[in-house]
Design a protein around this motif. Structure first.
Motif, PDB file in Angstrom:
ATOM      1  N   HIS A 104      -2.107   6.189   7.821  1.00 43.79           N
ATOM      2  CA  HIS A 104      -2.635   4.815   7.823  1.00 43.79           C
ATOM      3  C   HIS A 104      -3.112   4.441   9.232  1.00 43.79           C
ATOM      4  O   HIS A 104      -4.206   3.879   9.400  1.00 43.79           O
ATOM      5  CB  HIS A 104      -1.539   3.863   7.333  1.00 43.79           C
ATOM      6  CG  HIS A 104      -1.991   2.460   7.134  1.00 43.79           C
ATOM      7  ND1 HIS A 104      -2.871   2.088   6.144  1.00 43.79           N
ATOM      8  CD2 HIS A 104      -1.692   1.325   7.814  1.00 43.79           C
ATOM      9  CE1 HIS A 104      -3.094   0.782   6.220  1.00 43.79           C
ATOM     10  NE2 HIS A 104      -2.385   0.295   7.225  1.00 43.79           N
TER      11      HIS A 104
ATOM     12  N   MET B 210       2.364   6.987  -6.859  1.00 42.70           N
ATOM     13  CA  MET B 210       1.407   7.975  -7.362  1.00 42.70           C
ATOM     14  C   MET B 210       1.859   9.412  -7.054  1.00 42.70           C
ATOM     15  O   MET B 210       1.136  10.357  -7.335  1.00 42.70           O
ATOM     16  CB  MET B 210       0.026   7.728  -6.759  1.00 42.70           C
ATOM     17  CG  MET B 210      -0.615   6.453  -7.236  1.00 42.70           C
ATOM     18  SD  MET B 210      -2.307   6.264  -6.675  1.00 42.70           S
ATOM     19  CE  MET B 210      -2.085   5.819  -4.958  1.00 42.70           C
TER      20      MET B 210
ATOM     21  N   ASN C 118       0.834  -1.199   0.000  1.00 41.08           N
ATOM     22  CA  ASN C 118       0.000   0.000   0.000  1.00 41.08           C
ATOM     23  C   ASN C 118       0.874   1.257   0.000  1.00 41.08           C
ATOM     24  O   ASN C 118       0.617   2.212  -0.740  1.00 41.08           O
ATOM     25  CB  ASN C 118      -0.895  -0.045   1.246  1.00 41.08           C
ATOM     26  CG  ASN C 118      -2.154   0.743   1.096  1.00 41.08           C
ATOM     27  OD1 ASN C 118      -2.502   1.164   0.008  1.00 41.08           O
ATOM     28  ND2 ASN C 118      -2.833   0.953   2.198  1.00 41.08           N
TER      29      ASN C 118
ATOM     30  N   THR D 265       1.166   3.988  -3.065  1.00 42.99           N
ATOM     31  CA  THR D 265       0.879   5.404  -2.827  1.00 42.99           C
ATOM     32  C   THR D 265       2.062   6.265  -3.241  1.00 42.99           C
ATOM     33  O   THR D 265       1.890   7.305  -3.889  1.00 42.99           O
ATOM     34  CB  THR D 265       0.541   5.640  -1.339  1.00 42.99           C
ATOM     35  OG1 THR D 265      -0.579   4.816  -0.993  1.00 42.99           O
ATOM     36  CG2 THR D 265       0.197   7.094  -1.075  1.00 42.99           C
TER      37      THR D 265
ATOM     38  N   LEU E 263       2.714   8.972   5.637  1.00 43.97           N
ATOM     39  CA  LEU E 263       1.780   7.943   5.154  1.00 43.97           C
ATOM     40  C   LEU E 263       1.503   6.880   6.222  1.00 43.97           C
ATOM     41  O   LEU E 263       0.372   6.397   6.339  1.00 43.97           O
ATOM     42  CB  LEU E 263       2.314   7.305   3.867  1.00 43.97           C
ATOM     43  CG  LEU E 263       2.326   8.227   2.648  1.00 43.97           C
ATOM     44  CD1 LEU E 263       3.104   7.586   1.506  1.00 43.97           C
ATOM     45  CD2 LEU E 263       0.915   8.602   2.224  1.00 43.97           C
TER      46      LEU E 263
END
Length: 178
Positions: free
Chosen positions: A153, A99, A92, A96, A149
């Motif tokens: 999360h 991107m 994950n 991310t 991040l």
């Protein structure tokens, strides 16, 4: 057998400043008006620009300590459901980061994934990274993004946009009392 990358051998660094930087980013993302506070951003930039090399290294170590603490929390949360933290968090995180090509260059992503895997397996991210030389300029944004991040999360898992920051702040206050 103890690893030379065990957290007990690692510098903690300036966790407070690293946490302040991550908290600032989290708050700017969750700003209900959709705009970040330019005054706060300017103060943060002025503060980081005023750091010397030693203070910057302390903040880097602090960011790695945050990543370690976040991964330990995530590891415990995943193990409670018989899940592997590396299996569920790293893909994950990597997706991310992929991107975010303007902030994170592709060549930094494997290092950040390795850093998170090291932390998730109980190794110090600081000492794990030092095996491969000094930090590079290309890794600064990805390191901050990694901590951000992971905090985001954790906040999503906890259902509380301030949980990760509060968790670390409480741990810091307990360690200050000891």
């Amino acid at each position: 057998m103890t690893s030379p990358c065990s957290p007990q051998f690692a510098p903690v660094g300036d966790v407070g400043t690293a946490l302040m930087m991550i908290d600032s980013r989290l708050k700017s993302i969750h700003d209900t008006e959709g705009t970040s506070d330019p005054e706060q951003q300017a103060l943060l930039e002025q503060f980081t620009a005023s750091m010397g090399p030693e203070e910057a290294d302390d903040v880097l170590d602090g960011a790695c300590t945050l990543i370690y603490m976040f991964m330990m929390w995530l590891r415990q949360a995943h193990e409670e459901h018989d899940k592997d933290v590396v299996e569920y968090v790293v893909p994950n995180l990597v997706a991310t980061m992929r991107m975010m090509p303007k902030s994170i260059r592709p060549e930094a992503i494997p290092t950040m994934a390795g850093l998170v895997i090291a932390a998730g397996t109980g190794l110090s991210p600081t000492l794990w990274r030092k095996q491969y030389g000094e930090w590079t300029d290309v890794e600064m944004n990805p390191l901050e993004a990694t901590a951000f991040l992971l905090a985001e999360h954790i906040n999503r898992i906890a259902g509380d946009k301030d949980f990760a920051t509060r968790m670390i702040a409480e741990a810091l206050s307990v360690s200050d009392e000891a």
